[in-house]
Design a protein around this motif. Structure first.
Motif, PDB file in Angstrom:
ATOM      1  N   GLU A 229       5.320  -0.756 -17.639  1.00  0.00           N
ATOM      2  CA  GLU A 229       6.560  -1.152 -16.989  1.00  0.00           C
ATOM      3  C   GLU A 229       6.263  -1.670 -15.591  1.00  0.00           C
ATOM      4  O   GLU A 229       5.117  -1.646 -15.122  1.00  0.00           O
ATOM      5  N   ASN A 230       7.319  -2.095 -14.887  1.00  0.00           N
ATOM      6  CA  ASN A 230       7.145  -2.616 -13.528  1.00  0.00           C
ATOM      7  C   ASN A 230       6.454  -1.613 -12.617  1.00  0.00           C
ATOM      8  O   ASN A 230       5.641  -1.980 -11.766  1.00  0.00           O
ATOM      9  N   LEU A 231       6.789  -0.334 -12.761  1.00  0.00           N
ATOM     10  CA  LEU A 231       6.205   0.667 -11.875  1.00  0.00           C
ATOM     11  C   LEU A 231       4.689   0.747 -12.034  1.00  0.00           C
ATOM     12  O   LEU A 231       3.959   1.001 -11.070  1.00  0.00           O
ATOM     13  N   HIS A 232       4.199   0.534 -13.271  1.00  0.00           N
ATOM     14  CA  HIS A 232       2.751   0.538 -13.485  1.00  0.00           C
ATOM     15  C   HIS A 232       2.102  -0.685 -12.840  1.00  0.00           C
ATOM     16  O   HIS A 232       0.989  -0.601 -12.308  1.00  0.00           O
ATOM     17  N   VAL A 233       2.806  -1.794 -12.885  1.00  0.00           N
ATOM     18  CA  VAL A 233       2.282  -3.024 -12.277  1.00  0.00           C
ATOM     19  C   VAL A 233       2.212  -2.863 -10.763  1.00  0.00           C
ATOM     20  O   VAL A 233       1.220  -3.250 -10.116  1.00  0.00           O
ATOM     21  N   GLU A 234       3.251  -2.283 -10.171  1.00  0.00           N
ATOM     22  CA  GLU A 234       3.247  -2.068  -8.730  1.00  0.00           C
ATOM     23  C   GLU A 234       2.089  -1.172  -8.312  1.00  0.00           C
ATOM     24  O   GLU A 234       1.413  -1.419  -7.303  1.00  0.00           O
ATOM     25  N   ASP A 235       1.844  -0.116  -9.077  1.00  0.00           N
ATOM     26  CA  ASP A 235       0.752   0.781  -8.744  1.00  0.00           C
ATOM     27  C   ASP A 235      -0.602   0.094  -8.930  1.00  0.00           C
ATOM     28  O   ASP A 235      -1.530   0.311  -8.146  1.00  0.00           O
ATOM     29  N   ALA A 236      -0.693  -0.748  -9.954  1.00  0.00           N
ATOM     30  CA  ALA A 236      -1.935  -1.490 -10.174  1.00  0.00           C
ATOM     31  C   ALA A 236      -2.219  -2.425  -9.003  1.00  0.00           C
ATOM     32  O   ALA A 236      -3.373  -2.548  -8.556  1.00  0.00           O
ATOM     33  N   ARG A 237      -1.196  -3.065  -8.488  1.00  0.00           N
ATOM     34  CA  ARG A 237      -1.383  -3.957  -7.334  1.00  0.00           C
ATOM     35  C   ARG A 237      -1.811  -3.151  -6.103  1.00  0.00           C
ATOM     36  O   ARG A 237      -2.642  -3.607  -5.304  1.00  0.00           O
ATOM     37  N   ARG A 238      -1.244  -1.957  -5.933  1.00  0.00           N
ATOM     38  CA  ARG A 238      -1.633  -1.099  -4.812  1.00  0.00           C
ATOM     39  C   ARG A 238      -3.118  -0.723  -4.921  1.00  0.00           C
ATOM     40  O   ARG A 238      -3.856  -0.769  -3.937  1.00  0.00           O
ATOM     41  N   ILE A 239      -3.545  -0.361  -6.123  1.00  0.00           N
ATOM     42  CA  ILE A 239      -4.940   0.042  -6.334  1.00  0.00           C
ATOM     43  C   ILE A 239      -5.876  -1.124  -6.030  1.00  0.00           C
ATOM     44  O   ILE A 239      -6.912  -0.960  -5.366  1.00  0.00           O
ATOM     45  N   LEU A 240      -5.531  -2.305  -6.490  1.00  0.00           N
ATOM     46  CA  LEU A 240      -6.395  -3.463  -6.233  1.00  0.00           C
ATOM     47  C   LEU A 240      -6.417  -3.818  -4.741  1.00  0.00           C
ATOM     48  O   LEU A 240      -7.468  -4.217  -4.220  1.00  0.00           O
ATOM     49  N   ALA A 241      -5.273  -3.681  -4.076  1.00  0.00           N
ATOM     50  CA  ALA A 241      -5.243  -3.964  -2.634  1.00  0.00           C
ATOM     51  C   ALA A 241      -6.123  -2.976  -1.881  1.00  0.00           C
ATOM     52  O   ALA A 241      -6.872  -3.346  -0.966  1.00  0.00           O
ATOM     53  N   LEU A 242      -6.067  -1.697  -2.251  1.00  0.00           N
ATOM     54  CA  LEU A 242      -6.895  -0.694  -1.598  1.00  0.00           C
ATOM     55  C   LEU A 242      -8.368  -0.947  -1.892  1.00  0.00           C
ATOM     56  O   LEU A 242      -9.222  -0.860  -0.989  1.00  0.00           O
ATOM     57  N   ALA A 243      -8.697  -1.274  -3.144  1.00  0.00           N
ATOM     58  CA  ALA A 243     -10.084  -1.565  -3.492  1.00  0.00           C
ATOM     59  C   ALA A 243     -10.608  -2.757  -2.699  1.00  0.00           C
ATOM     60  O   ALA A 243     -11.750  -2.764  -2.239  1.00  0.00           O
ATOM     61  N   GLY A 244      -9.772  -3.762  -2.525  1.00  0.00           N
ATOM     62  CA  GLY A 244     -10.172  -4.920  -1.735  1.00  0.00           C
ATOM     63  C   GLY A 244     -10.405  -4.576  -0.264  1.00  0.00           C
ATOM     64  O   GLY A 244     -11.348  -5.041   0.353  1.00  0.00           O
ATOM     65  N   ALA A 245      -9.518  -3.722   0.270  1.00  0.00           N
ATOM     66  CA  ALA A 245      -9.682  -3.312   1.662  1.00  0.00           C
ATOM     67  C   ALA A 245     -10.949  -2.496   1.845  1.00  0.00           C
ATOM     68  O   ALA A 245     -11.662  -2.632   2.845  1.00  0.00           O
ATOM     69  N   VAL A 246     -11.240  -1.621   0.883  1.00  0.00           N
ATOM     70  CA  VAL A 246     -12.464  -0.809   0.950  1.00  0.00           C
ATOM     71  C   VAL A 246     -13.695  -1.715   0.853  1.00  0.00           C
ATOM     72  O   VAL A 246     -14.671  -1.555   1.603  1.00  0.00           O
ATOM     73  N   ALA A 247     -13.653  -2.674  -0.056  1.00  0.00           N
ATOM     74  CA  ALA A 247     -14.788  -3.584  -0.224  1.00  0.00           C
ATOM     75  C   ALA A 247     -15.045  -4.402   1.035  1.00  0.00           C
ATOM     76  O   ALA A 247     -16.186  -4.747   1.353  1.00  0.00           O
ATOM     77  N   GLY A 248     -13.977  -4.681   1.788  1.00  0.00           N
ATOM     78  CA  GLY A 248     -14.119  -5.443   3.024  1.00  0.00           C
ATOM     79  C   GLY A 248     -14.877  -4.710   4.101  1.00  0.00           C
ATOM     80  O   GLY A 248     -15.275  -5.305   5.111  1.00  0.00           O
ATOM     81  N   ARG A 249     -15.074  -3.403   3.911  1.00  0.00           N
ATOM     82  CA  ARG A 249     -15.821  -2.618   4.883  1.00  0.00           C
ATOM     83  C   ARG A 249     -17.307  -2.778   4.674  1.00  0.00           C
ATOM     84  O   ARG A 249     -18.121  -2.270   5.383  1.00  0.00           O
TER      85      ARG A 249
END
Length: 290
Positions: A270-290
């Motif tokens: 559902e939409n809520l799973h998609v929102e959480d997936a986007r959050r996880i990818l954004a956090l992973a991207g921010a971590v990778a930027g370190r």
């Protein structure tokens, strides 16, 4: 800049403000954030010198990507007002305030920082570590837009409760849950408390995993040897990143085809799973930027 709720704060390391070598070493450690401490780790007769040392460190700009904060002494101490003035002039990323029991404490700190000329970017991190703070956590979190992070003070909470430190933290779970609910209700970041036995890395990893499963954004630490497991366990795993990508791809494809039902790996999406997936990818991207 990444949204503040997604800024990596997996590991937040306390460093004693009276120790020049520790402040220097912090420049090389793989921690997401630092708490340069003027409170518990500094003896009363060393407070003034530590204040100058910490303020200079925070203003130096020599800590790279690491978020630099200053923990002042508690509001009911003789050092609190001078600490706030020095912190305001130094302009760290945040001022960490211990023993926050009420929204008025947050507002008083905010007024003091503004009166002392603190830059707008200097946030307030409120330590909640008493039964009263647990009951008032939502009001504390909502007291100011300058307050961006709640920090669990689990040692003091256990002391106030007359509770024992036990694996699984059963005596503290109610307080942890109340604080988490308050953080999520107000859109604030929340950090788990410290783990006291620096030699027990297996116990530390178990508590990191518990904190992540609860929903904490990261954990406060008392020793550099805790950094690697903390950073690893509070970052999205490779499996979580891959799963999140599959969710978004499947949902986008279903949307483009006009389908209302989406399944990934046998589960309804559902939409809520998609929102959480986007959050996880954004956090992973921010971590990778370190």
């Amino acid at each position: 800049m990444t949204d503040s709720t997604l800024r990596p704060r997996r590991s937040v390391l306390y460093m004693p403000g009276a120790n020049e070598r520790a402040l220097e070493k912090a420049k090389t450690l793989p921690t997401d954030a630092l708490i340069l401490d003027l409170e518990d780790s500094v003896a009363p007769d060393a407070k003034a010198d530590a204040r100058k040392r910490v303020a200079a460190a925070a203003a130096s700009g020599e800590y790279g990507y690491r978020e630099v904060t200053i923990r002042v002494n508690a509001p009911d101490t003789v050092w609190h007002a001078d600490d706030l003035r020095a912190a305001a002039e130094a302009g760290p990323d945040a001022v960490v305030v211990p023993k926050v029991d009420s929204p008025e404490t947050v507002r008083a700190v905010e007024r003091a920082l503004e009166a002392a000329g603190a830059p707008d970017r200097t946030a307030i991190w409120a330590m909640i570590e008493t039964p009263l703070a647990m009951f008032d956590a939502r009001a504390i979190a909502a007291a100011s837009e300058r307050l961006t992070v709640l920090v669990m003070g689990t040692n003091d909470l256990a002391k106030e409760l007359h509770a024992e430190h036990v694996p699984g933290r059963a005596p503290l779970l109610t307080g942890l849950s109340l604080a988490l609910l308050a953080a999520r209700a107000t859109g604030k970041t929340i950090l788990d408390g410290v783990y006291n036995d620096v030699q027990d890395l297996a116990g530390f990893e178990a508590e990191c995993l518990q904190g992540r499963q609860f929903g904490f954004d990261g954990k406060t630490l008392i020793h550099p040897k805790q950094l690697e497991p903390c950073n690893r366990l509070f970052a999205p795993s490779e499996d979580a990143v891959a799963h999140s990508r599959r969710i978004i791809e499947a949902f986008d494809q279903a949307t483009s085809e006009g389908r209302g039902v989406v399944t990934v790996d046998g589960r309804m999406i559902e939409n809520l799973h998609v929102e959480d997936a986007r959050r996880i990818l954004a956090l992973a991207g921010a971590v990778a930027g370190r």
